[in-house]
Design an enzyme around this catalytic site. Structure first.
Site, PDB file in Angstrom:
ATOM      1  N   SER A   7       0.840  -1.204   0.000  1.00  0.00           N
ATOM      2  CA  SER A   7       0.000   0.000   0.000  1.00  0.00           C
ATOM      3  C   SER A   7       0.867   1.242   0.000  1.00  0.00           C
ATOM      4  CB  SER A   7      -0.908  -0.002   1.226  1.00  0.00           C
ATOM      5  OG  SER A   7      -1.592   1.231   1.288  1.00  0.00           O
ATOM      6  N   HIS A  32      -1.237  -1.372  -4.210  1.00  0.00           N
ATOM      7  CA  HIS A  32      -2.496  -0.914  -3.615  1.00  0.00           C
ATOM      8  C   HIS A  32      -2.473   0.608  -3.503  1.00  0.00           C
ATOM      9  CE1 HIS A  32      -6.149  -1.587  -1.231  1.00  0.00           C
ATOM     10  NE2 HIS A  32      -5.720  -0.627  -0.420  1.00  0.00           N
ATOM     11  N   ASP A  34      -4.650   3.769  -2.228  1.00  0.00           N
ATOM     12  CA  ASP A  34      -5.792   4.231  -1.434  1.00  0.00           C
ATOM     13  C   ASP A  34      -6.272   5.587  -1.920  1.00  0.00           C
ATOM     14  OD1 ASP A  34      -6.219   2.192   0.519  1.00  0.00           O
ATOM     15  OD2 ASP A  34      -4.353   2.793   1.481  1.00  0.00           O
ATOM     16  N   MET A  36      -8.921   8.579  -0.635  1.00  0.00           N
ATOM     17  CA  MET A  36      -9.708   9.025   0.519  1.00  0.00           C
ATOM     18  C   MET A  36     -10.278  10.405   0.251  1.00  0.00           C
ATOM     19  SD  MET A  36      -7.274   7.856   3.634  1.00  0.00           S
ATOM     20  CE  MET A  36      -6.365   6.311   3.609  1.00  0.00           C
ATOM     21  N   HIS A  65      -8.409   1.405  -4.197  1.00  0.00           N
ATOM     22  CA  HIS A  65      -9.390   1.253  -3.104  1.00  0.00           C
ATOM     23  C   HIS A  65     -10.040   2.600  -2.837  1.00  0.00           C
ATOM     24  CE1 HIS A  65      -9.738   0.406   1.546  1.00  0.00           C
ATOM     25  NE2 HIS A  65     -10.918   0.464   0.972  1.00  0.00           N
ATOM     26  N   MET A  67     -12.136   4.849  -0.856  1.00  0.00           N
ATOM     27  CA  MET A  67     -12.799   5.134   0.417  1.00  0.00           C
ATOM     28  C   MET A  67     -13.506   6.463   0.245  1.00  0.00           C
ATOM     29  SD  MET A  67      -9.715   3.819   2.862  1.00  0.00           S
ATOM     30  CE  MET A  67      -8.520   3.883   1.550  1.00  0.00           C
ATOM     31  N   MET A 136     -11.907  -5.046   5.475  1.00  0.00           N
ATOM     32  CA  MET A 136     -10.976  -4.142   6.180  1.00  0.00           C
ATOM     33  C   MET A 136     -10.653  -4.726   7.550  1.00  0.00           C
ATOM     34  SD  MET A 136     -10.226  -1.619   4.187  1.00  0.00           S
ATOM     35  CE  MET A 136      -9.235  -0.752   5.418  1.00  0.00           C
ATOM     36  N   ASP A 170      -7.010  -5.652   4.459  1.00  0.00           N
ATOM     37  CA  ASP A 170      -6.264  -4.392   4.396  1.00  0.00           C
ATOM     38  C   ASP A 170      -6.261  -3.746   5.776  1.00  0.00           C
ATOM     39  OD1 ASP A 170      -5.224  -1.914   3.667  1.00  0.00           O
ATOM     40  OD2 ASP A 170      -6.913  -1.338   2.396  1.00  0.00           O
TER      41      ASP A 170
HETATM   42  C1  DX5 Z   1      -6.186   2.065   5.543  1.00  0.00           C
HETATM   43  C2  DX5 Z   1      -5.706   1.807   4.131  1.00  0.00           C
HETATM   44  C3  DX5 Z   1      -4.624   0.805   4.001  1.00  0.00           C
HETATM   45  C4  DX5 Z   1      -3.342   1.149   4.713  1.00  0.00           C
HETATM   46  C5  DX5 Z   1      -2.787  -0.097   5.314  1.00  0.00           C
HETATM   47  O1  DX5 Z   1      -7.285   2.873   5.495  1.00  0.00           O
HETATM   48  O2  DX5 Z   1      -6.794   1.364   3.324  1.00  0.00           O
HETATM   49  O3  DX5 Z   1      -4.358   0.441   2.654  1.00  0.00           O
HETATM   50  O4  DX5 Z   1      -2.382   1.718   3.857  1.00  0.00           O
HETATM   51  O5  DX5 Z   1      -1.642   0.232   5.998  1.00  0.00           O
HETATM   52  P1  DX5 Z   1      -0.977  -0.699   7.092  1.00  0.00           P
HETATM   53  O6  DX5 Z   1      -0.567  -1.972   6.387  1.00  0.00           O
HETATM   54  O7  DX5 Z   1       0.175   0.113   7.539  1.00  0.00           O
HETATM   55  O8  DX5 Z   1      -1.997  -0.951   8.142  1.00  0.00           O
HETATM   56 ZN    ZN Z   2      -6.610   0.319   1.251  1.00  0.00          ZN
END
Ligand code: DX5
Ligand code: ZN
Length: 218
Positions: A7, A32, A34, A36, A65, A67, A136, A170
Site C-alpha cells: 500500500s 495498492h 488508497d 480518501m 481502493h 474510500m 478491512m 487491508d
Molecule cells: C487504511 C488503508 C490501508 C493502509 C494499510 O485505510 O486502506 O491500505 O495503507 O496500511 P498498514 O498496512 O500500515 O496498516
Molecule cells: Zn486500502
C-alpha cells in the site's frame, strides 16, 4: 500463491517513484492505491492523476481502493487512469450494485469492501457482482494501525460461503499475523507499514509468497 499488494499510503510521498520501484522490484503482485475523500474517512489520499502516472511508469497491476462516499463522481476517471482492480465500499448503499457493473463492463476487476464492523450480509446480492471482496482489518483512513482480529471470522465465513473471487484484507497485516489470515481463507494481502518499513522488501515478499494454507481455522 497469495497476492501481495504493498500500500503506497506507507510510501514517502516525496519519493513515491523510488518507493514504488522498490515495491515492484521486490516482486509484488499488485500495487495498492488508497483514495480518501476526507468524508467517508477522515483523511485525504491519491487522485486519478497519480493512478495515471503510475500506469504510465510501471507495469504492475493497480489495485485501487476508493474510500469515498460518492465514488460515482470519479469512477470513470479512475478506470480511464488505468485501475486494474477498482474497489468501492458496501457502506455507500444501494448505488453500489450499479457501480460494480460499470467497473466490470470496463474490463477491470470489481471489488467490494467492508469496514470491520459491517457484516457479511451487507454484500448479499453484491458479492456475485464482485471479483474481489476486501474485508478491512482496521477502521479505514490511516496506515500503521493494529489488525482487528474479529475480522478473521468474517473472512472464514466468506470462504465457507463458497465465494469464488479474491478475498483481500487491508490494515495492520504483518508477516507475523498473515498465516492466520491465510488459514482463514485470505488470497490477497494489502500491506503498507510492514513492507515499506522493512530493510529487505524483496526477501519479505519471497517469504510471503511461500506461505501456504496450513489448516482450516475453526
Ligand atoms: C487504511 C488503508 C490501508 C493502509 C494499510 O485505510 O486502506 O491500505 O495503507 O496500511 P498498514 O498496512 O500500515 O496498516
Ligand atoms: Zn486500502
Amino acid at each position: 500463491m497469495i497476492k501481495v499488494a504493498p500500500s503506497i499510503l506507507a510510501a514517502d510521498p516525496i519519493n513515491l517513484e523510488r518507493d514504488v520501484r522498490r515495491a515492484v522490484e521486490s516482486g509484488c503482485d499488485w500495487l495498492h492505491v488508497d483514495v480518501m475523500d476526507a468524508h467517508f474517512v477522515p483523511n485525504l489520499a491519491y487522485t486519478p492523476d497519480v493512478v495515471r502516472r503510475l500506469k504510465e511508469s510501471f507495469s504492475v497491476p493497480l489495485d485501487v481502493h476508493l474510500m469515498m462516499d460518492e465514488p460515482e463522481t470519479l469512477l470513470e476517471a479512475f478506470l480511464k487512469a488505468g485501475a486494474d482492480v477498482l474497489t468501492i465500499h458496501a457502506e455507500i448503499g444501494e448505488k453500489a450494485a450499479g457501480l460494480l457493473e460499470i467497473i466490470r463492463e470496463s474490463g477491470a476487476l470489481a471489488g467490494i469492501a467492508l469496514r470491520p464492523g459491517t457484516p457479511l450480509e451487507a454484500i448479499d446480492g453484491l458479492k456475485e457482482k464482485a471479483d474481489l471482496v476486501l474485508t478491512m482489518t482496521v477502521e479505514p483512513g490511516f496506515g500503521g494501525q493494529k489488525m482487528d482480529e474479529r475480522v478473521l471470522d468474517k473472512i472464514r465465513a466468506l470462504r465457507d460461503s463458497g465465494y469464488g473471487g479474491y478475498i483481500e484484507a487491508d490494515g495492520g497485516i504483518r508477516e507475523d499475523n498473515l498465516q492466520r489470515l491465510i488459514d482463514s481463507g485470505l488470497t490477497a494481502a494489502v500491506m503498507g507499514t510492514a513492507l515499506f518499513r522493512i530493510a529487505d522488501m524483496r526477501a519479505a515478499v519471497e517469504r510471503i509468497h511461500q506461505m501456504k494454507r496450513t489448516k482450516n481455522e475453526e
